[in-house]
Design a protein around this motif. Structure first.
Motif, PDB file in Angstrom:
ATOM      1  N   ALA A 180       0.696  -1.349  -0.041  1.00  8.74           N
ATOM      2  CA  ALA A 180       0.006  -0.009   0.153  1.00  8.74           C
ATOM      3  C   ALA A 180       0.760   1.332   0.067  1.00  8.74           C
ATOM      4  O   ALA A 180       1.836   1.302   0.598  1.00  8.74           O
ATOM      5  CB  ALA A 180      -0.857  -0.047   1.207  1.00  8.74           C
ATOM      6  N   ILE A 181       0.368   2.195  -0.850  1.00  8.92           N
ATOM      7  CA  ILE A 181       1.081   3.644  -0.567  1.00  8.92           C
ATOM      8  C   ILE A 181       0.338   4.584   0.370  1.00  8.92           C
ATOM      9  O   ILE A 181      -0.768   4.508   0.206  1.00  8.92           O
ATOM     10  CB  ILE A 181       0.788   4.116  -2.028  1.00  8.92           C
ATOM     11  N   HIS A 182       1.004   5.033   1.232  1.00  9.58           N
ATOM     12  CA  HIS A 182       0.614   5.994   2.370  1.00  9.58           C
ATOM     13  C   HIS A 182       1.317   7.104   2.399  1.00  9.58           C
ATOM     14  O   HIS A 182       0.860   8.105   3.231  1.00  9.58           O
ATOM     15  CB  HIS A 182       0.655   5.350   3.609  1.00  9.58           C
ATOM     16  N   SER A 183       2.047   7.611   1.580  1.00 10.59           N
ATOM     17  CA  SER A 183       2.648   8.975   1.550  1.00 10.59           C
ATOM     18  C   SER A 183       3.400   9.239   0.027  1.00 10.59           C
ATOM     19  O   SER A 183       3.204   8.281  -0.903  1.00 10.59           O
ATOM     20  CB  SER A 183       4.302   8.675   2.498  1.00 10.59           C
ATOM     21  N   SER A 184       3.898  10.353  -0.064  1.00 14.68           N
ATOM     22  CA  SER A 184       4.303  11.032  -1.225  1.00 14.68           C
ATOM     23  C   SER A 184       3.372  10.854  -2.594  1.00 14.68           C
ATOM     24  O   SER A 184       3.589  10.436  -3.555  1.00 14.68           O
ATOM     25  CB  SER A 184       5.780  10.350  -1.663  1.00 14.68           C
ATOM     26  N   PHE A 185       1.957  11.328  -2.149  1.00 15.32           N
ATOM     27  CA  PHE A 185       0.939  11.020  -3.195  1.00 15.32           C
ATOM     28  C   PHE A 185       1.263  11.918  -4.471  1.00 15.32           C
ATOM     29  O   PHE A 185       0.466  11.833  -5.375  1.00 15.32           O
ATOM     30  CB  PHE A 185      -0.289  11.508  -2.526  1.00 15.32           C
ATOM     31  N   ASN A 186       2.069  13.025  -4.599  1.00 10.43           N
ATOM     32  CA  ASN A 186       2.093  13.776  -5.420  1.00 10.43           C
ATOM     33  C   ASN A 186       3.203  13.640  -6.195  1.00 10.43           C
ATOM     34  O   ASN A 186       3.621  14.500  -7.236  1.00 10.43           O
ATOM     35  CB  ASN A 186       2.274  15.300  -4.663  1.00 10.43           C
ATOM     36  N   GLN A 187       3.852  12.420  -6.323  1.00 13.36           N
ATOM     37  CA  GLN A 187       4.626  11.938  -7.395  1.00 13.36           C
ATOM     38  C   GLN A 187       4.266  11.937  -8.654  1.00 13.36           C
ATOM     39  O   GLN A 187       3.157  11.763  -9.062  1.00 13.36           O
ATOM     40  CB  GLN A 187       5.338  10.693  -6.717  1.00 13.36           C
ATOM     41  N   THR A 188       5.327  11.839  -9.583  1.00 13.01           N
ATOM     42  CA  THR A 188       4.947  11.752 -11.106  1.00 13.01           C
ATOM     43  C   THR A 188       4.289  10.163 -11.070  1.00 13.01           C
ATOM     44  O   THR A 188       4.410   9.254 -10.556  1.00 13.01           O
ATOM     45  CB  THR A 188       5.998  12.131 -11.824  1.00 13.01           C
ATOM     46  N   GLU A 189       3.728  10.150 -12.516  1.00 13.30           N
ATOM     47  CA  GLU A 189       3.132   8.688 -12.913  1.00 13.30           C
ATOM     48  C   GLU A 189       4.163   7.963 -12.942  1.00 13.30           C
ATOM     49  O   GLU A 189       3.993   6.615 -12.322  1.00 13.30           O
ATOM     50  CB  GLU A 189       2.238   8.719 -14.091  1.00 13.30           C
ATOM     51  N   LYS A 190       5.088   8.146 -13.144  1.00 18.81           N
ATOM     52  CA  LYS A 190       6.342   7.437 -13.393  1.00 18.81           C
ATOM     53  C   LYS A 190       6.928   6.787 -12.204  1.00 18.81           C
ATOM     54  O   LYS A 190       7.290   5.670 -11.836  1.00 18.81           O
ATOM     55  CB  LYS A 190       7.684   7.993 -14.227  1.00 18.81           C
ATOM     56  N   GLN A 191       7.127   7.862 -11.118  1.00 20.72           N
ATOM     57  CA  GLN A 191       7.441   7.408  -9.668  1.00 20.72           C
ATOM     58  C   GLN A 191       6.413   6.601  -9.104  1.00 20.72           C
ATOM     59  O   GLN A 191       6.730   5.441  -8.674  1.00 20.72           O
ATOM     60  CB  GLN A 191       7.726   8.694  -8.997  1.00 20.72           C
ATOM     61  N   ILE A 192       5.205   6.971  -9.168  1.00 21.15           N
ATOM     62  CA  ILE A 192       4.160   6.027  -8.783  1.00 21.15           C
ATOM     63  C   ILE A 192       3.968   4.583  -9.171  1.00 21.15           C
ATOM     64  O   ILE A 192       3.812   3.553  -8.570  1.00 21.15           O
ATOM     65  CB  ILE A 192       2.644   6.811  -8.854  1.00 21.15           C
ATOM     66  N   MET A 193       4.208   4.624 -10.474  1.00 21.72           N
ATOM     67  CA  MET A 193       3.992   3.272 -11.123  1.00 21.72           C
ATOM     68  C   MET A 193       5.237   2.396 -10.960  1.00 21.72           C
ATOM     69  O   MET A 193       5.196   1.201 -10.780  1.00 21.72           O
ATOM     70  CB  MET A 193       3.911   3.446 -12.867  1.00 21.72           C
ATOM     71  N   HIS A 194       6.466   2.996 -10.777  1.00 25.12           N
ATOM     72  CA  HIS A 194       7.424   2.296 -10.401  1.00 25.12           C
ATOM     73  C   HIS A 194       7.303   1.680  -8.879  1.00 25.12           C
ATOM     74  O   HIS A 194       7.897   0.594  -8.534  1.00 25.12           O
ATOM     75  CB  HIS A 194       8.869   3.076 -10.106  1.00 25.12           C
ATOM     76  N   ARG A 195       6.735   2.439  -8.087  1.00 24.29           N
ATOM     77  CA  ARG A 195       6.628   2.023  -6.608  1.00 24.29           C
ATOM     78  C   ARG A 195       5.365   0.799  -6.546  1.00 24.29           C
ATOM     79  O   ARG A 195       5.738  -0.245  -6.168  1.00 24.29           O
ATOM     80  CB  ARG A 195       5.938   3.036  -5.939  1.00 24.29           C
ATOM     81  N   LEU A 196       4.429   0.712  -7.557  1.00 21.96           N
ATOM     82  CA  LEU A 196       3.444   0.030  -7.582  1.00 21.96           C
ATOM     83  C   LEU A 196       4.240  -1.555  -8.317  1.00 21.96           C
ATOM     84  O   LEU A 196       3.700  -2.385  -7.802  1.00 21.96           O
ATOM     85  CB  LEU A 196       2.149   0.419  -8.291  1.00 21.96           C
ATOM     86  N   PHE A 197       4.805  -1.037  -9.196  1.00 21.55           N
ATOM     87  CA  PHE A 197       5.243  -2.279  -9.908  1.00 21.55           C
ATOM     88  C   PHE A 197       6.516  -3.137  -8.977  1.00 21.55           C
ATOM     89  O   PHE A 197       6.370  -4.337  -9.281  1.00 21.55           O
ATOM     90  CB  PHE A 197       5.877  -1.853 -11.255  1.00 21.55           C
ATOM     91  N   THR A 198       7.080  -2.433  -8.104  1.00 19.07           N
ATOM     92  CA  THR A 198       7.928  -3.004  -7.340  1.00 19.07           C
ATOM     93  C   THR A 198       7.360  -4.112  -6.282  1.00 19.07           C
ATOM     94  O   THR A 198       7.892  -5.052  -6.251  1.00 19.07           O
ATOM     95  CB  THR A 198       8.683  -2.001  -6.418  1.00 19.07           C
ATOM     96  N   ALA A 199       6.072  -3.588  -5.756  1.00 18.05           N
ATOM     97  CA  ALA A 199       5.065  -4.434  -5.104  1.00 18.05           C
ATOM     98  C   ALA A 199       4.650  -5.568  -6.046  1.00 18.05           C
ATOM     99  O   ALA A 199       4.724  -6.683  -5.472  1.00 18.05           O
ATOM    100  CB  ALA A 199       4.318  -3.707  -4.320  1.00 18.05           C
ATOM    101  N   LEU A 200       4.050  -5.170  -7.041  1.00 16.26           N
ATOM    102  CA  LEU A 200       3.606  -6.207  -8.001  1.00 16.26           C
ATOM    103  C   LEU A 200       4.609  -7.387  -8.364  1.00 16.26           C
ATOM    104  O   LEU A 200       4.058  -8.306  -8.292  1.00 16.26           O
ATOM    105  CB  LEU A 200       2.927  -5.522  -9.158  1.00 16.26           C
ATOM    106  N   GLU A 201       5.669  -6.963  -8.486  1.00 11.15           N
ATOM    107  CA  GLU A 201       6.794  -8.081  -9.121  1.00 11.15           C
ATOM    108  C   GLU A 201       7.208  -8.863  -7.845  1.00 11.15           C
ATOM    109  O   GLU A 201       7.880  -9.724  -7.963  1.00 11.15           O
ATOM    110  CB  GLU A 201       7.827  -7.283  -9.678  1.00 11.15           C
ATOM    111  N   ASN A 202       7.089  -8.612  -6.777  1.00 10.21           N
ATOM    112  CA  ASN A 202       7.371  -9.171  -5.628  1.00 10.21           C
ATOM    113  C   ASN A 202       6.467 -10.526  -5.222  1.00 10.21           C
ATOM    114  O   ASN A 202       5.398 -10.401  -5.033  1.00 10.21           O
ATOM    115  CB  ASN A 202       7.606  -8.404  -4.161  1.00 10.21           C
ATOM    116  N   PRO A 203       7.036 -11.771  -5.308  1.00  3.34           N
ATOM    117  CA  PRO A 203       6.140 -12.911  -5.422  1.00  3.34           C
ATOM    118  C   PRO A 203       5.392 -13.227  -4.200  1.00  3.34           C
ATOM    119  O   PRO A 203       4.616 -13.929  -4.113  1.00  3.34           O
ATOM    120  CB  PRO A 203       7.215 -14.023  -5.717  1.00  3.34           C
TER     121      PRO A 203
END
Length: 572
Positions: free
Chosen positions: A437-460
């Motif tokens: 879950a993301i609970h901070s730094s909501f104002n980041q760019t799409e690239k930054q947000i998607m990088h964060r989400l993809f890191t979690a998604l790629e963790n098995p």
């Protein structure tokens, strides 16, 4: 109602604010804030604490206030402070940039007691002359006051549901009402709502009208006619409420008519026209004979047209009149076997693990996941690896104790601002259920947000992404998430996306839940409960799913435990 730990913490924080407004000794104010923080850190529930003074940070004075509150269900200390401090000052705390200290200064030095007196003090130049304020602060306050006083045309569903519940509670006390129901866009679960509609059936309309006018929250009476009463109630905002009063025979057709939507009703009228009939709000008129047909229920009303019952959430004329010619199974409460997102006193919840487990057992859940916050979320007393392992021991004991429920040892893990996760993969592998879950730094760019989400998604070992867009309806827009990419990646990695049932979130929205299902993603409907009463939010999550045409098999917490467990363990 029995008080929980959250209630006590809120009481102590509220007293601190009142003391600050009063200009009390800073040490006294600090004592209440320290006691609140100490209780927040303590992992026990209220029923497990035998002596509050043994908790570092809770002194004799604050202990006395806590005991008084728990014994009497109200606080004499707070009650006395409420008499001393003008109520209008509390509302000013909602304004951005104004905390207790600044408001106290405005109150004590300029006599500001509410929004009007604050506006006047800004306009006549008094505020900008105050120490620590200045011209820019004064201008910002005026702007904030102006925006705060503008009631949006449509209000967030969370606010409207809360207001409607208070009205419903009152209607249940009126014995002359035979039956009643919410109607309008709120019944259809629109995310923003203009006003609230109720349909009431009664044999005593005059008595009911009189009782409606006696509702304590009424601020203004707009209309008081034989079939309609309209009032404005005072809640978080002023809200218009319309009551339609009908006979029991007319109730089903009137309820359907005023539930809408307008587009759905047009579609239904077209079906009636083909049959030589007309629909009005009181029944169906056969054009050949002028006979008026009424129905015992909406289900019977739809059956008249050869349709299955169409749930209110789907009445938007977006294909439901074609789809419901045949039986349609949409998800409902009976399909839900458990809740996979909740918090306890180990982090920022109101009840202990045992209490949450017992409540889940009492409502018939087959399994739950305990998912307290992770260490990065310090404000929520997040758990580190040591505390999570210790909590897991407690969960293991409870799993041995109870045969009618299974408890998954989980965590709601922060996806950090730099794109890393709060725990290593080796540690996550130990957990039964992991939420990212993301609970901070909501104002980041799409690239930054998607990088964060993809890191979690790629963790098995990450099983689910919670509240995937981060929105709070009417209060905070979603962060810069590309939903199509998120859904595609979730499908690729077999990561579940959440419909968070909190009425302030409903995240995923019905729209994105529909898209996710159509693309092939798995979903979970969870409450994110921080206390007992939030378990009931499951209804709003289910209704959001219904609005998104979500099927039971798409939602993992409708699966049998063995199937779910096999899915969660697939990478171990």
């Amino acid at each position: 109602m029995e008080k929980n730990k959250k209630d006590v913490i809120k009481l102590l924080e509220t007293i601190a604010v009142y003391l600050e407004l009063k200009g009390e000794n800073p040490f006294k104010i600090s004592a209440y804030r320290k006691a609140a923080a100490a209780l927040e850190r303590d992992e026990r529930s209220l029923s497990d604490i035998d002596d509050f003074t043994k908790i570092k940070g809770v002194g004799k004075g604050t202990n006395t206030v806590i005991i008084d509150y728990l014994q009497n269900h109200e606080s004499e200390t707070l009650r006395n402070l409420e008499k001393e401090i003008p109520a209008g000052l509390i509302a000013l705390l909602q304004l951005p940039g104004l905390g207790g200290k600044k408001i106290a200064k405005l109150y004590q030095e300029l006599g500001v007691v509410d929004g009007e007196s604050l506006k006047s003090a800004c306009e006549n130049g008094q505020v900008e002359k105050l120490d620590g304020f200045g011209k820019k602060t004064s201008e910002n306050i005026l702007r904030a006051l102006s925006e705060h006083n503008k009631r949006p045309e449509r209000l967030p569903i969370g606010i409207m549901l809360q207001a409607a519940e208070k009205v419903e509670a009152y209607l249940k006390t009126v014995s002359e009402i035979d039956t009643f129901s919410l109607a309008g866009s709120l019944r259809r679960m629109r995310e923003t709502v203009k006003d609230i509609d109720f349909i009431i059936a009664t044999k005593s309309p005059d008595t009911v009208r009189k009782r409606l006018l006696e509702f304590k929250n009424n601020k203004e009476i707009i209309a008081n006619g034989p079939t309609k009463v309209s009032v404005v109630i005072e809640d978080v905002y002023t809200i218009s409420v319309d009551f339609r009063i009908v006979t029991i025979e007319e109730f089903a057709t009137t309820l359907h008519h005023f539930t809408g939507s307008k587009e759905h009703n047009i579609g239904m009228r077209q079906l009636a026209k083909i049959r030589g009939e007309k629909i009005n709000e009181y029944g169906i008129v056969k054009e050949s004979t002028n006979e008026v047909l009424t129905f015992q229920s909406e289900r019977a009303f739809f059956k008249h047209f050869g349709l299955q019952y169409v749930p209110p959430e789907l009445r938007e004329n977006r294909g439901e009149l074609e789809q419901f010619k045949s039986p349609v199974h949409y998800i409902d409460k009976r399909d839900i076997r458990g809740d996979l997102h909740m918090h306890t006193t180990w982090s920022d919840g109101a009840q202990s693990v045992q209490e949450m487990v017992n409540y889940a057992r009492s409502i018939g859940y087959e399994y739950i996941a305990i998912t307290d916050h992770s260490k990065a979320l310090k404000v929520a007393n997040g758990l580190n690896e040591t505390r999570l392992r210790k909590q897991r021991e407690e969960i293991s004991r409870l799993n041995e104790k109870y045969s009618d429920i299974h408890i998954f040892a989980g965590v709601e893990m922060d996806i950090l601002a730099d794109g890393s996760l709060d725990f290593t993969s080796d540690f996550l592998k130990e957990m039964d259920f992991v939420i990212g879950a993301i609970h901070s730094s909501f104002n980041q760019t799409e690239k930054q947000i998607m990088h964060r989400l993809f890191t979690a998604l790629e963790n098995p070992y990450v099983h689910l992404i919670a509240h995937p867009t981060g929105r709070l309806i009417g209060r905070r827009n979603n962060y810069a998430v590309n939903m199509e990419l998120l859904i595609e990646k979730a499908i690729e990695t077999e990561t579940v996306l959440e419909i968070n049932a909190n009425p302030n979130r409903l995240d995923l929205s019905a729209h994105w839940a529909k898209v996710a299902q159509e693309m092939g993603a798995l979903l979970a409907i969870n409450t994110d409960a921080h206390s007992y009463n939030m378990f009931s939010h499951m209804e709003y999550g289910i209704r959001t799913a219904v609005r998104g045409w979500v099927k039971q098999e798409t939602v993992i917490n409708t699966w049998e435990k063995d199937k779910l467990q096999q899915f969660l363990n697939r990478h171990k």
